[in-house]
Design a protein around this motif. Structure first.
Motif, short mmCIF file in Angstrom:
data_model
loop_
_atom_site.label_atom_id
_atom_site.label_comp_id
_atom_site.label_asym_id
_atom_site.label_seq_id
_atom_site.Cartn_x
_atom_site.Cartn_y
_atom_site.Cartn_z
N LEU A 139 35.31 46.41 38.21
CA LEU A 139 35.72 45.61 39.37
C LEU A 139 35.32 46.27 40.68
N LEU A 140 35.31 47.60 40.71
CA LEU A 140 34.85 48.32 41.90
C LEU A 140 33.36 48.06 42.14
N VAL A 141 32.58 48.09 41.08
CA VAL A 141 31.14 47.80 41.22
C VAL A 141 30.95 46.38 41.72
N ALA A 142 31.72 45.43 41.18
CA ALA A 142 31.61 44.04 41.64
C ALA A 142 32.00 43.93 43.11
N ALA A 143 33.06 44.62 43.51
CA ALA A 143 33.49 44.57 44.91
C ALA A 143 32.46 45.19 45.84
N LEU A 144 31.91 46.32 45.41
CA LEU A 144 30.87 46.95 46.23
C LEU A 144 29.65 46.05 46.37
N GLU A 145 29.29 45.38 45.31
CA GLU A 145 28.15 44.45 45.35
C GLU A 145 28.41 43.36 46.38
N PRO A 181 24.42 39.76 47.94
CA PRO A 181 24.97 40.19 46.64
C PRO A 181 24.26 39.48 45.48
N ASP A 182 24.13 40.21 44.40
CA ASP A 182 23.54 39.65 43.18
C ASP A 182 24.66 38.98 42.38
N PRO A 183 24.65 37.66 42.28
CA PRO A 183 25.72 36.96 41.56
C PRO A 183 25.83 37.39 40.10
N GLY A 184 24.70 37.74 39.48
CA GLY A 184 24.72 38.18 38.08
C GLY A 184 25.48 39.49 37.90
N THR A 185 25.27 40.43 38.84
CA THR A 185 25.98 41.71 38.78
C THR A 185 27.46 41.51 39.01
N VAL A 186 27.82 40.70 40.00
CA VAL A 186 29.23 40.45 40.30
C VAL A 186 29.92 39.80 39.10
N ALA A 187 29.31 38.75 38.57
CA ALA A 187 29.91 38.05 37.43
C ALA A 187 29.97 38.95 36.20
N GLY A 188 28.90 39.70 35.96
CA GLY A 188 28.87 40.58 34.79
C GLY A 188 29.93 41.67 34.85
N MET A 189 30.07 42.29 36.02
CA MET A 189 31.07 43.36 36.17
C MET A 189 32.49 42.80 36.10
N ALA A 190 32.72 41.66 36.74
CA ALA A 190 34.06 41.04 36.66
C ALA A 190 34.37 40.66 35.21
N GLY A 191 33.38 40.12 34.51
CA GLY A 191 33.58 39.77 33.11
C GLY A 191 33.82 40.98 32.24
N LEU A 192 33.10 42.06 32.49
CA LEU A 192 33.28 43.30 31.73
C LEU A 192 34.69 43.86 31.94
N GLY A 193 35.15 43.85 33.18
CA GLY A 193 36.50 44.34 33.46
C GLY A 193 37.56 43.50 32.76
N ALA A 194 37.40 42.19 32.84
CA ALA A 194 38.35 41.30 32.17
C ALA A 194 38.30 41.47 30.65
N ALA A 195 37.11 41.67 30.11
CA ALA A 195 36.97 41.84 28.66
C ALA A 195 37.62 43.13 28.19
#
Length: 182
Positions: A54-60, A67-81
């Protein structure tokens, strides 16, 4: 005195009969996991990974530039997973265990100075106190736990399986004599 031991505590024998219930198994698995160091470490690791993702997504999102939407979505999804996995693991273990014990129908348990004996339609198991040196009590159950060095095995005794509610006090006293409450 006739030379025999007349200590009634040596002859305590508590019997239980119960149908396996998913709520009991889920609670026993929760207690067992909470008592295991490896589970606490795994849970901490999952929350740490989620926080980092989530920190990586926030920094992005917050750093200059597009911002790269793929990175934000991927990191948010990884954190939730990571958080979902740690929460679902206990449920999945409990469900699998419950399905196996439910298939056996009514369970019977006998606890005495030697340890515990569990029997159902196709199974019988005897576990001596040396293998169950710890226990925890909840509103519904007594959960007997293996030693820390052997992992996170458990056996459970649901209070609704006791013939008389007063037997819970007798069972607690028996467990206190042969096991350590955690």
């Amino acid at each position: 005195m006739n030379g025999t031991t007349d200590d009634p505590t040596l002859h305590d024998r508590i019997e239980l009969a119960y149908l396996p219930a998913l709520a009991d198994v889920r609670e026993a698995v929760r207690v067992t996991l909470d008592a295991a160091r490896w589970w606490r470490a795994l849970r901490l690791l999952a929350y740490g990974a989620a926080a980092l993702a989530l920190l990586v997504a926030a920094l992005e999102l917050l750093l200059p530039g597009e911002p790269d939407p793929g990175t934000v979505a991927g990191m948010a999804g990884l954190g939730a997973a990571a958080v979902a996995a740690v929460h679902l693991m206990g449920w999945a273990v409990a469900r699998a265990f419950f399905l196996s014990v439910r298939a056996q129908g009514e369970a019977r348990a006998v606890v005495d100075a030697e340890g515990g004996r569990w029997a159902a339609r196709d199974t019988e198991q005897v576990i001596r106190w040396a293998m169950l040196p710890r226990y925890a009590e909840t509103d519904r159950l007594f959960v007997l736990l293996t030693p820390r060095k052997t992992g996170s095995g458990f056996a459970y005794l649901p209070k609704h399986g006791l013939a008389d509610p007063a037997d819970a006090d007798r069972l607690r006293a028996l467990l206190d004599r042969h096991s350590n409450r955690i």
